[in-house]
Design an enzyme around this catalytic site. Structure first.
Site, PDB file in Angstrom:
ATOM      1  N   ASP A 255      12.302 -19.130  25.135  1.00 27.16           N
ATOM      2  CA  ASP A 255      11.446 -20.003  24.320  1.00 27.16           C
ATOM      3  C   ASP A 255      11.131 -21.247  25.151  1.00 27.16           C
ATOM      4  O   ASP A 255      11.861 -21.570  26.089  1.00 27.16           O
ATOM      5  CB  ASP A 255      12.149 -20.402  23.012  1.00 27.16           C
ATOM      6  N   SER A 256      10.034 -21.945  24.786  1.00 30.76           N
ATOM      7  CA  SER A 256       9.700 -23.166  25.523  1.00 30.76           C
ATOM      8  C   SER A 256      10.208 -24.408  24.797  1.00 30.76           C
ATOM      9  O   SER A 256       9.922 -25.523  25.211  1.00 30.76           O
ATOM     10  CB  SER A 256       8.189 -23.247  25.730  1.00 30.76           C
TER      11      SER A 256
ATOM     12  N   ARG B 284      14.106  -8.666  10.777  1.00 30.38           N
ATOM     13  CA  ARG B 284      15.270  -8.851  11.657  1.00 30.38           C
ATOM     14  C   ARG B 284      16.308  -7.763  11.417  1.00 30.38           C
ATOM     15  O   ARG B 284      16.921  -7.264  12.360  1.00 30.38           O
ATOM     16  CB  ARG B 284      15.881 -10.234  11.435  1.00 30.38           C
TER      17      ARG B 284
ATOM     18  N   ASP C  82       7.323 -12.232  19.608  1.00 29.08           N
ATOM     19  CA  ASP C  82       6.936 -12.892  18.346  1.00 29.08           C
ATOM     20  C   ASP C  82       6.294 -14.238  18.666  1.00 29.08           C
ATOM     21  O   ASP C  82       6.865 -15.298  18.384  1.00 29.08           O
ATOM     22  CB  ASP C  82       8.182 -13.065  17.453  1.00 29.08           C
TER      23      ASP C  82
ATOM     24  N   CYS D 290       0.955 -13.535  14.293  1.00 28.51           N
ATOM     25  CA  CYS D 290       0.878 -14.287  13.037  1.00 28.51           C
ATOM     26  C   CYS D 290      -0.463 -15.019  12.946  1.00 28.51           C
ATOM     27  O   CYS D 290      -0.594 -16.007  12.243  1.00 28.51           O
ATOM     28  CB  CYS D 290       2.058 -15.250  12.900  1.00 28.51           C
TER      29      CYS D 290
END
Ligand code: SAH
Length: 394
Positions: free
Chosen positions: A247-248, A206, A297, A337
């Protein structure tokens, strides 16, 4: 002591101190869930002490490769102290730290994160489950922490025949906590949040993002899969004029909004969008929108090696869209990831996306999880997070 005897030739990975024994490597030997077994080569040579998982394809996970070592409460005290000591030597710019990172800390199946004086543990396999009380006591003592919350609401426990569990294991207290990272203050919900509450693994990526946003004077930033806005704060700290978090998860976006305000940034510089990222990217492209910097991400697209191929297509797709949405000279921080997608494969996937998007970019930085999520020489599998910071040609 029960013995698990391996087939001829199957001793090699344990001799290299890789802690997994697969079902197919075993010639004979059985034990109860989590029971300690002596693992021997076909000729009876000692290889490791490990924990047996009757229902898992990874049938034994090694605790120790030292024959004289006893697997008892004192063993877990030593292992936990060793893990905590490593973190004490790392300069972690946060009061939220991963204290135990499974196999990489010699504690297979166990993840422990510290949020101030509260610990949050995930127990993913029968061996760690069997020793859970000893481990909990060792953790509180080594970390000097007051309480320990268990977040073993993990799908992998099913493979181990273990029920999902979520509760205070030691002490109790609030499950909504505050943590500090790079001078920001963040809310963490250890009961409802993802993983143990948040994504500590991205901490060290970050700050470089904030620095790059500043260095390249990125005005409009798109943070895809933002969760509670870690990269959003980084973009604002880097001087971005306008940041969009996508985002969901509605609760995650609510926290992202709060974090913008509580950290002293102008809320009008931030927009939170509750949407599927793929759909959002396509719509943005149709509307002719462009950004100076984008973060991708996503959650784990591949849960097993077998899913890697389909996941590769999904990664390529979002990276192609992301690259197309960049202004010339723009910045892309892109991650995977998925354990099954290594850095080399990820590089290939993103390279393919660049060709399809018609974007040529230079790699500014190769990224991984923060050092409190270590990868050891013997266990490369713990290197699950990989990322590239790309600078498109102007
Ligand atoms: N970048 C974040 C962590 C991202 S984790 C950080 O720095 O903290 C992945 C996030 O993707 C989760 O917040 C999850 O809610 C979100 N997510 C999963 N599938 C999604 C989808 N299809 N569209 C949008 N968001 C999604």
């Amino acid at each position: 002591m029960k013995v698990v005897r391996l087939r001829d030739g199957k001793e090699r990975s344990l001799l290299r101190r890789h802690p997994w024994v697969f079902e197919g490597s075993i010639a004979k030997g059985k034990a109860d869930p989590g029971e300690t077994v002596r693992v021997e080569a076909h000729d009876g040579r000692f290889l490791a002490w490990g924990a047996y998982s009757p229902q898992s394809a990874i049938r034994v996970r090694a605790w120790s490769f030292i024959e004289s070592e006893r697997i008892d409460a004192a063993f877990f005290v030593r292992r936990v102290q060793r893990a905590v000591a490593l973190r004490a030597r790392l300069a972690v710019d946060s009061d939220a730290v991963r204290l135990v990172h499974g196999e990489a800390d010699g504690l297979p199946g166990l993840v422990v994160d510290r949020y101030g004086d509260t610990l949050v543990a995930q127990v993913g396999f029968a061996g760690a489950e069997r020793w859970k009380d000893a481990i909990a006591d060792a953790l509180l003592a080594a970390a000097g922490a007051a309480r320990l919350y268990e977040r073993s609401d993990l799908g992998v426990r099913k493979l181990e025949g273990l029920p999902e569990q979520q509760r205070w294991l030691r002490g109790d207290g609030p499950t909504q906590l505050q943590m500090r990272e790079h001078g920001w203050t963040l809310q963490v919900d250890i009961a409802q949040g993802h993983k143990t509450g948040t994504y500590l693994d991205q901490r060290d990526n970050r700050l470089p993002f904030a620095q790059a946003v500043r260095h390249f004077s990125c005005a409009e930033v798109l943070n895809c899969y933002s969760y509670t806005g870690g990269f959003t704060l980084a973009a604002l700290a880097g001087g971005a004029r306008q940041v969009t978090s996508v985002d969901s998860s509605a609760p995650a976006l609510t926290l992202a909004q709060q974090h913008v305000q509580s950290n002293g940034f102008d809320a009008t510089r931030h927009e939170a969008v509750d949407a599927d990222v793929n759909a959002y990217l396509r719509a943005a492209l149709e509307q002719g929108r462009r950004f100076d910097a984008i973060v991708l991400d996503p959650p784990k697209f591949a849960h097993t090696a077998a899913q890697a191929e389909r996941a590769a297509r999904a990664y390529k797709d979002i990276n192609r869209l992301g690259l197309k949405l960049l202004r010339p000279g723009g910045l892309l921080f892109t991650f995977s990831c998925s354990g099954g997608i290594g850095p080399e494969l990820f590089h290939k996937i993103v390279a393919g996306a660049g060709i399809d998007a018609g974007v040529d970019a230079a790699i500014l930085r190769r990224m991984a999880a923060a050092a409190d999520h270590p990868t050891t020489l013997e266990f490369p599998e713990s290197d699950y997070l990989t990322g590239l910071a790309l600078l498109a040609r102007a």
